[in-house]
Design an enzyme around this catalytic site. Structure first.
Site: not given
Ligand code: NAD
Length: 478
Positions: A71, A76, A100, A112, A200, A239, A369
């Site tokens: 839309h 993204k 979002k 995604k 984030t 992150n 972003s």
């Molecule tokens: P990432 O890979 O940087 O970090 C994820 C962390 O979670 C890792 O350190 C991992 O070891 C840990 N982890 C995995 N399983 C686990 C568990 N069972 N218990 C505790 N820790 C655990 O990923 P990210 O980019 O931080 O993304 C995390 C979440 O945030 C995801 O759901 C992602 O979709 C969402 N998200 C990320 C962004 C972004 O900008 N990176 C933006 C919006 C949403």
């Protein structure tokens, strides 16, 4: 583990959960059933497989890109590198991106991507091969481009992967002036933007600070207003989790618990987030950190320790019917996408808690972003044209006021008033403004219609209404 038929081994309730929330929220809107169906469905689901050379043989990699809604263009959304990723999950995450973007007024549709690998099992060269081949597959089907679909980092991917994607896209599209706008979350040296890496997490922290600042809402859940001294547990030190914890501590909260997949640590007097992060970097585990009073081998035990706010920032389905009753927090702020199941959410609200939903709480990443994409299309860093002009204008004003009043400012006062905004300051200010405004938009809907019941459904009502307007503007629905 990958099978010959990735569609067959998928867990199928995440997209269903998102749709359930959509259907519930849709009752509070007045749109045509066809339009609602169009908004809810995933428009394009591309599943593909490609081989990479590994050791003396080959390995076939399963991958996806889902464009949930066009839309607005481009679509993204991040690319997830995880051996658990499946089609249902990518569809759910793409749908969440659509909502979002609408919630934070970012003019994109949702998408995604997923690559079914555990990045830890691959060399850097293999990861580069996989990422570049994934990008080529997207190019072949017109599933990437600055005006088509713009990937970003997600779980398991970061700046390094985004720079491989940018380079592959630019190489395959010689002479395309806006090629760098085909992906965001790039390193600053490769046309990225200041503040994207931590955006984030910064957004999550701002969302929480805004939520706890509303006195009457805090009274209802038995908390005092204000972020200062609030006890927080964060799950995931990647992150989103690391930066959320860092900014919450900076805003005055007390980070009392941290959970990673190897275990959890807790100290009711507070943990030093940076020291824990460095300890994990050095030893490979958060366990054994000297400043912890309690340690848990089972990471999930960490979620159930005493605190005011719980920030799940790892993966989906972490708070379920099985453990929600043991959660002590009054607020769950969803850094991750989909960490709370709908059943757990209903119980949590019934027990007097409140959930700041993923669709809003972690939208800081896509917001910045968007700023990065704008920078790439305009080919100029924010602040470059006006910073010096602003400083000269401010300097003239200060000189004039000093001249008229006879009061001389201190050098610090002068430099504070005169200083023009840097790119990072502009980005952070745009992000903060977005998070604060969007929170109150959602809260307004929530407060004005008590039947809606949750902030998630209120956020969804707002998103549906905005997306419906886009379709009406396209002339598709009256
Ligand atoms: P990432 O890979 O940087 O970090 C994820 C962390 O979670 C890792 O350190 C991992 O070891 C840990 N982890 C995995 N399983 C686990 C568990 N069972 N218990 C505790 N820790 C655990 O990923 P990210 O980019 O931080 O993304 C995390 C979440 O945030 C995801 O759901 C992602 O979709 C969402 N998200 C990320 C962004 C972004 O900008 N990176 C933006 C919006 C949403």
């Amino acid at each position: 583990m990958a099978t010959n038929n990735p569609a067959a081994d998928q867990d199928t309730h995440f997209f269903g959960d998102v749709c359930k929330n959509f259907d519930y929220a849709a009752q509070f809107t007045k749109h045509d059933a066809g339009l609602l169906d169009q908004i809810k469905s995933c428009n394009s689901v591309y599943r593909f497989r490609f081989p990479i050379r590994r050791g003396n043989g080959f390995e076939v990699i399963d991958a996806w890109r889902v464009e949930h809604s066009q839309h607005q263009s481009p679509t993204k959304g991040g690319i997830r590198y995880s051996e658990m990723v499946n089609e249902d999950e990518v569809m759910a995450l793409a749908a969440l991106m659509t909502y979002k973007c609408a919630i934070v007024n970012v003019p994109f549709g949702g998408a995604k991507g997923g690559i079914k690998i555990n990045p830890k099992n691959y060399t850097i060269q293999e990861l580069e091969n996989i990422t570049r081949r994934y990008t080529v597959e997207l190019i072949k089907k017109n599933f990437i481009g600055p005006s088509i679909d713009v990937p970003a980092p997600d779980y398991g991917s970061g700046e390094r992967e985004m720079s491989w994607i940018a380079d592959t896209y630019a190489t395959m599209n010689p002479g395309q002036l806006d090629a760098m706008g085909a992906v965001t979350g790039k390193p600053i040296a490769l046309h990225g933007i200041a503040g994207r890496r931590e955006a984030t997490g910064r957004g999550v922290a701002i969302a929480i600070r805004e939520c706890v600042s509303v006195g009457e809402d805090m009274q209802k859940i038995g908390l005092l207003p204000g972020i200062s001294g609030k006890k927080v547990i964060v799950q995931g030190l990647g992150n989103v989790g690391y930066h959320s914890a860092r900014f919450l501590a900076e805003f005055g909260a007390l980070v009392v618990g941290l959970c990673e997949f190897e275990g959890a640590i807790y100290n009711e007097d507070g943990l030093d987030v940076e020291a824990v992060f460095q300890h994990r970097k050095a030893t490979g585990s958060i366990l054994g950190y000297a400043g912890a009073k309690k340690e848990f081998k089972n990471s999930h035990d960490g979620l159930e320790q005493p605190c005011d706010i719980l920030v799940p920032a790892a993966l989906e389905n972490q708070i379920t019917e099985a453990n929600v009753k043991n959660i002590k927090a009054k607020i769950i702020a969803e850094g991750a996408n989909g960490p709370t199941t709908p059943e757990a959410e209903a119980i949590f609200y019934k027990n007097g808690g409140i959930i700041i939903p993923d669709m809003y709480a972690n939208a800081g990443g896509v917001t910045v972003s968007y700023f990065e994409w704008l920078k790439n299309l305009s080919h100029v860093a924010f602040g470059r044209m006006n910073r010096r002009f602003e400083e000269n204008t401010n300097l003239n004003m200060v000189n004039m006021v000093e001249g008229i009043t006879g009061v001389a400012l201190t050098p610090l006062q002068r430099s504070t008033i005169i200083k023009g905004a840097s790119e990072l300051e502009l980005v952070n200010s745009g992000l903060e403004d977005t998070m604060i405004r969007s929170y109150h938009e959602i809260r307004e809907i929530y407060i004005n219609n008590p039947k809606i019941g949750t902030l998630r459904s209120a956020a969804m009502v707002g998103a549906i209404n905005k997306i419906a307007v886009s379709y009406q503007n396209l002339g598709i629905w009256p």
